[in-house]
Design a protein around this motif. Sequence first.
Motif, mmCIF file in Angstrom:
data_model
loop_
_atom_site.group_PDB
_atom_site.id
_atom_site.type_symbol
_atom_site.label_atom_id
_atom_site.label_comp_id
_atom_site.label_asym_id
_atom_site.label_seq_id
_atom_site.Cartn_x
_atom_site.Cartn_y
_atom_site.Cartn_z
ATOM 1 N N MET B 1 28.433 -19.387 17.039
ATOM 2 C CA MET B 1 27.253 -18.929 16.298
ATOM 3 C C MET B 1 27.312 -17.415 16.122
ATOM 4 O O MET B 1 27.629 -16.687 17.038
ATOM 5 N N THR B 2 27.011 -16.950 14.932
ATOM 6 C CA THR B 2 26.971 -15.503 14.713
ATOM 7 C C THR B 2 25.523 -15.053 14.630
ATOM 8 O O THR B 2 24.728 -15.655 13.934
ATOM 9 N N VAL B 3 25.236 -14.041 15.355
ATOM 10 C CA VAL B 3 23.899 -13.456 15.310
ATOM 11 C C VAL B 3 24.064 -11.986 14.964
ATOM 12 O O VAL B 3 24.652 -11.234 15.730
ATOM 13 N N ASN B 4 23.593 -11.599 13.813
ATOM 14 C CA ASN B 4 23.710 -10.193 13.430
ATOM 15 C C ASN B 4 22.453 -9.440 13.834
ATOM 16 O O ASN B 4 21.489 -9.394 13.090
ATOM 17 N N VAL B 5 22.460 -8.892 15.017
ATOM 18 C CA VAL B 5 21.275 -8.141 15.452
ATOM 19 C C VAL B 5 21.547 -6.663 15.621
ATOM 20 O O VAL B 5 20.608 -5.879 15.676
ATOM 21 N N ILE B 6 22.822 -6.296 15.705
ATOM 22 C CA ILE B 6 23.096 -4.850 15.764
ATOM 23 C C ILE B 6 22.785 -4.270 14.385
ATOM 24 O O ILE B 6 23.238 -4.795 13.368
ATOM 25 N N GLY B 7 21.986 -3.218 14.386
ATOM 26 C CA GLY B 7 21.568 -2.624 13.116
ATOM 27 C C GLY B 7 20.200 -3.078 12.664
ATOM 28 O O GLY B 7 19.671 -2.583 11.672
ATOM 29 N N LYS B 8 19.598 -4.014 13.395
ATOM 30 C CA LYS B 8 18.267 -4.518 13.009
ATOM 31 C C LYS B 8 17.159 -3.707 13.712
ATOM 32 O O LYS B 8 17.299 -3.354 14.887
ATOM 33 N N PRO B 9 16.077 -3.455 13.002
ATOM 34 C CA PRO B 9 14.988 -2.642 13.592
ATOM 35 C C PRO B 9 14.070 -3.464 14.492
ATOM 36 O O PRO B 9 12.872 -3.544 14.264
ATOM 37 N N LEU B 10 14.627 -4.056 15.524
ATOM 38 C CA LEU B 10 13.810 -4.877 16.425
ATOM 39 C C LEU B 10 12.778 -4.029 17.157
ATOM 40 O O LEU B 10 13.058 -2.897 17.530
ATOM 41 N N PRO B 11 11.580 -4.577 17.368
ATOM 42 C CA PRO B 11 10.645 -3.869 18.249
ATOM 43 C C PRO B 11 11.157 -3.904 19.695
ATOM 44 O O PRO B 11 12.016 -4.720 20.033
ATOM 45 N N ARG B 12 10.608 -3.045 20.510
ATOM 46 C CA ARG B 12 11.068 -2.954 21.896
ATOM 47 C C ARG B 12 10.841 -4.261 22.650
ATOM 48 O O ARG B 12 9.727 -4.790 22.614
ATOM 49 N N VAL B 13 11.871 -4.711 23.351
ATOM 50 C CA VAL B 13 11.716 -5.943 24.133
ATOM 51 C C VAL B 13 10.769 -5.715 25.318
ATOM 52 O O VAL B 13 10.176 -6.659 25.834
ATOM 53 N N ASP B 14 10.622 -4.464 25.738
ATOM 54 C CA ASP B 14 9.746 -4.153 26.871
ATOM 55 C C ASP B 14 8.420 -3.534 26.420
ATOM 56 O O ASP B 14 7.637 -3.074 27.246
ATOM 57 N N GLY B 15 8.187 -3.545 25.112
ATOM 58 C CA GLY B 15 6.986 -2.897 24.592
ATOM 59 C C GLY B 15 5.709 -3.496 25.144
ATOM 60 O O GLY B 15 4.798 -2.790 25.582
ATOM 61 N N ARG B 16 5.658 -4.835 25.161
ATOM 62 C CA ARG B 16 4.458 -5.502 25.637
ATOM 63 C C ARG B 16 4.201 -5.178 27.122
ATOM 64 O O ARG B 16 3.074 -4.889 27.519
ATOM 65 N N ALA B 17 5.283 -5.216 27.908
ATOM 66 C CA ALA B 17 5.132 -4.914 29.342
ATOM 67 C C ALA B 17 4.592 -3.503 29.541
ATOM 68 O O ALA B 17 3.757 -3.250 30.421
ATOM 69 N N LYS B 18 5.049 -2.574 28.701
ATOM 70 C CA LYS B 18 4.595 -1.194 28.864
ATOM 71 C C LYS B 18 3.131 -1.027 28.472
ATOM 72 O O LYS B 18 2.363 -0.399 29.191
ATOM 73 N N ILE B 19 2.762 -1.590 27.333
ATOM 74 C CA ILE B 19 1.377 -1.316 26.901
ATOM 75 C C ILE B 19 0.357 -2.164 27.646
ATOM 76 O O ILE B 19 -0.828 -1.857 27.636
ATOM 77 N N THR B 20 0.797 -3.229 28.305
ATOM 78 C CA THR B 20 -0.166 -4.020 29.083
ATOM 79 C C THR B 20 -0.180 -3.608 30.548
ATOM 80 O O THR B 20 -0.908 -4.176 31.356
ATOM 81 N N GLY B 21 0.645 -2.637 30.911
ATOM 82 C CA GLY B 21 0.621 -2.162 32.288
ATOM 83 C C GLY B 21 1.415 -3.011 33.254
ATOM 84 O O GLY B 21 1.355 -2.813 34.468
ATOM 85 N N VAL B 22 2.146 -3.972 32.723
ATOM 86 C CA VAL B 22 2.956 -4.837 33.594
ATOM 87 C C VAL B 22 4.211 -4.095 34.086
ATOM 88 O O VAL B 22 4.668 -4.302 35.201
ATOM 89 N N ALA B 23 4.725 -3.208 33.262
ATOM 90 C CA ALA B 23 5.919 -2.445 33.638
ATOM 91 C C ALA B 23 5.599 -1.591 34.864
ATOM 92 O O ALA B 23 4.566 -0.939 34.916
ATOM 93 N N ARG B 24 6.484 -1.625 35.833
ATOM 94 C CA ARG B 24 6.214 -0.888 37.072
ATOM 95 C C ARG B 24 7.101 0.346 37.174
ATOM 96 O O ARG B 24 8.316 0.267 37.091
ATOM 97 N N TYR B 25 6.456 1.463 37.358
ATOM 98 C CA TYR B 25 7.132 2.752 37.524
ATOM 99 C C TYR B 25 7.209 3.058 39.023
ATOM 100 O O TYR B 25 6.550 2.399 39.843
ATOM 101 N N ALA B 26 8.002 4.070 39.364
ATOM 102 C CA ALA B 26 8.323 4.312 40.779
ATOM 103 C C ALA B 26 7.078 4.269 41.678
ATOM 104 O O ALA B 26 7.059 3.572 42.699
ATOM 105 N N ALA B 27 6.032 4.997 41.288
ATOM 106 C CA ALA B 27 4.865 5.110 42.164
ATOM 107 C C ALA B 27 4.047 3.821 42.220
ATOM 108 O O ALA B 27 3.095 3.721 42.995
ATOM 109 N N ASP B 28 4.408 2.831 41.390
ATOM 110 C CA ASP B 28 3.683 1.552 41.415
ATOM 111 C C ASP B 28 4.176 0.627 42.525
ATOM 112 O O ASP B 28 3.561 -0.404 42.788
#
Lengths: 325, 704
Positions: B1-28
């Motif tokens: 199967m060929t998937v052409n995703v390099i060069g595509k303007p995908l949104p951030r895969v971690d965007g949701r985690a960051k804006i919902t506060g799920v992403a954990r930073y060092a002090a968390d």
Amino acid sequence: MLPFTLEKVTSVQDAIAAASSGRRFIAGGTTLIDLMREEVEQPDHLIDINMLPLSEIRIDGSDLVIGALARMADVAAHPDVQRLHPLIAESLIEGASPQLRNMASIGGNLLQRVRCPYFRMHDAPCNKRTPNSGCAAIDGLNAGHAILGTSNHCIATHPSDLAVVLVALDATMLVRGPRGERSFPVEELFRLPGDTPHLEHTLLPGELILAVRVPGGFYSRRARYLKVRDRASYEFALVSAAAALDVGDGVIRQVRLAVGGVGTRPWRLRTVEEALIGKAPDRKIFETAARLALEGARPLSGNHYKLELLPRTIVRALEMTGEAA
Amino acid sequence: MTVNVIGKPLPRVDGRAKITGVARYAADFNQPRQVHAVIVSATVGLGRVTGIDTAQVEKMPGVVAVITHRNAPRLPYAPHKSYIDPATGERLHVLQDDQVRFYGQPVAMVVADTPDQAERAAVALRISYTAERPIVDPADPKARPVVPEAGKQPDARLPADTARGAADSALADAPMRVDEIYEIARENHNPMEPHATVAAWNGDRLTLWSKSQFVINEQAEIAAIFGLPPENIQVICPFIGGAFGTSLRTWPHVTLAAMAARQVGRPVKLVLTRKQMFFTTGHRPRTLQRMALGATADGKLTSIVHEGTGETSRHEEFMEALTSVTTFLYSCPNVRTRYRLQPLDTGTPNHMRGPGEASGVFALECAIDELSYKLGIDPIDLRRRNEPTIDEGENKPFSSRSLMKCHDLAAERFGWSRRTPEPRSMRDGRQLVGMGMASASYPAFHAPANARARLLADGTAEVEVAASDMGPGTYTSMTQVAAETLGLPVERVRFSLGRSDYPPAPSHGGSWTMASVGSAIRAACIAVQEEAAKRPREGRPIEATASSQRDPDVAARFSMHSFGAVFVEVAVDPDVGTIRVRRAVGAYGIGRVVNPRLARSQCTGGMIGGMGMALMERTVLDTRDGRPVNAHMADYLMPVNLDIPPLEAHFVEEMDPHVNALGVKGIGEIALVGMAPAIANAVFHATGKRVRTLPIRIEDVLTA
């Protein structure tokens, strides 16, 4: 932050009684809490006045009366303020970010403390923070400091934008204390540092600001507040000017002018005003008059540029009074 | 199967985690039984600690320990340097003696049950010193420049001196000359997220949840400092709230957190205050540069002399690529560069976005602009007349070079043809309008990297690398590389980073993560597919680890750099001197663009950083004691929303088969390089006043 007790009061009378022992009020807390976090301010007890009925904004005859607890945001958005005194609204919007405007009260805005960086540093001398410890700014970094009204003990500028406008507009304070109510010009609220820079205002012990009264007048037609700074927001003024002109038959009939960022208190410029009366409102006249603002100016190692910037800001603000906002 | 995703303007895969506060930073990463440490910073700029009154503070509520040089363990501090540590000198040893080398150096640490209790005790701790006046001003006559030790070798990566032809005599003979001094203020990185470390010991094993752009180096450094085998240390950092280089090195607070945790026998959290982030976590060094250009009357460069000096600490020689770009950006037979360091009583500087290049290119690109006015030649045309065919410094061809294409594209999108050349000739109402431009360049670095790929029975894949993502979108772009190589939809690929027990990656800086880590992931994905082809799955995961590095033969044959062009319009108020950037257009030749959405975001972020460098950022030291006076977000100015105008970033088509298998060059740094000179050149065009000192503030243009 040091622990402190918080006392909520619901009437002006209770507030004044609670404060008569020298204890302090807290309203929006946007200055006080900040300084308490850094332990520059160390009150052990605060009187929360946020529940007092002092947030009304109303018209009384030709005057605008702003309650001491009205929030900056509400005052700036108020239709009467925008209609009668657009430069009050301008100074409030220029004066703080939306988050701060939502919290900060008008009374607190006038009493906010200075932004001198040494004031916030425990390990630097500061006569304002620790009387008689010296002033680190006089021989230190002082690009933001005052050139007018300074002393050998303190050179910090008064940071409020609103205060500059209120001083220009001949506004008065309405305060009540243990000995009753009194009223006096906003300009007289602020002390010069002299040899007691830790004493910043003329309120008596236990006195509470009830309101600010701004007389109606010609201001609404030609009035502007110009704040000059290195970025577009979230910075105190390098120099600011509040100017109002009343022009008729081609000459200046009345003028009100005060400046910020240059004085140890909001600086009314009556000699400049007098020099403008009866003259034609043109740039040459403005420039000549604006030079008079430098009378008594004492520049320091880092703020010579204010000698140039101050008259230019005045000229520009006077010009802007004739332009649409 | 060929998937052409390099060069595509995908949104951030971690965007949701960051804006919902799920992403954990060092002090968390709070730990059971955790206590809190607060550093007490020296309040003198040079001297010795003579007394610490710990008794009172030890009795304060919640205080668990007060650690000073008197009771701190003597740590082994075994020799260890990675390439992001200065090659010469020795790192600061914390709480090992009574010496104060610079203002803000840690001199004690308070550990307490709550952060408030620790802070209160830290403020209350009384320390006495003997103090001398430090030398922190490069203009101080007692501050002497030195030749950087690591730059003395003929094959040094950052040579102290280079020369081709006879630059000085050619300069003297040149019909047209520009010879000026350019100065750039010290800057601090000031990311949103403060430095933070949570340290927990289990016997002689240590786990650090710590903000780091280089987890495997943090592991190695802490192992060396504590005299432990690296495998005893685990560093975890899945998310970074901005860093810009400040978290490349492992700074003293990490050591202090680990020291405190061992001392009190409980996990310790240590978060630096904003003020402390101006003390011991590096800064862009203040620089002073002489840039001299000689040219013929028709604009051909005949000589370039570039002499630059950067500040460093007394204990380490921090070097950056201040003069490098000068050797290859333009064609010129006679070029001499000199790079010196000026040791001061201050903390050690470190890499800050576009390190070296951003400062050096400012001087070069302003000088070229000055030359264009002297010659009366359009500044783009002047650059075109000096466009080289090879890297004349290295005497090698470029693997690819799209500089003039960038200029043409950016000039067209910007509308450069509408510019009238004379200074002060353009107005919008009262405002003086200025248009300026500059070239940008940054090396296309590549470092050895490793990756692990795992095919799971459910048809998904996992990829792991000890890489970091400080904000550019590494999670997303690497997921795209893995998905495309494996032929899987991106939703079925899970990429993990930020653990020191993952396959090692290079530091997350220098714009080489996409190239290095991306290439390793590609290699691991190919390897795991080959493995899968060899044997039946039988429901078990199949795993492969692979490494990648640049072919040394190719590396030796080509000079590899990204190039770009930046165009800026400013408005300067003729009365009160306010300077506002009204718009900016950048065009970049950076090889293949893996994700245009993220790449554009990287570029506009870099342009904003360049605006800060040009117009606002400046760490001001009080020369009496070396304290940074404006160590506060209200006083250290950076652009705020209202300052930021429409910004455009464009990419020219560039196929570079030599840099790496992905054909990517990296973008993080070049986006900042070039912005400051373009703004300075626009300010000159607007006002006729040439300001050669950054940041350019109101007071600089007031008398224009």
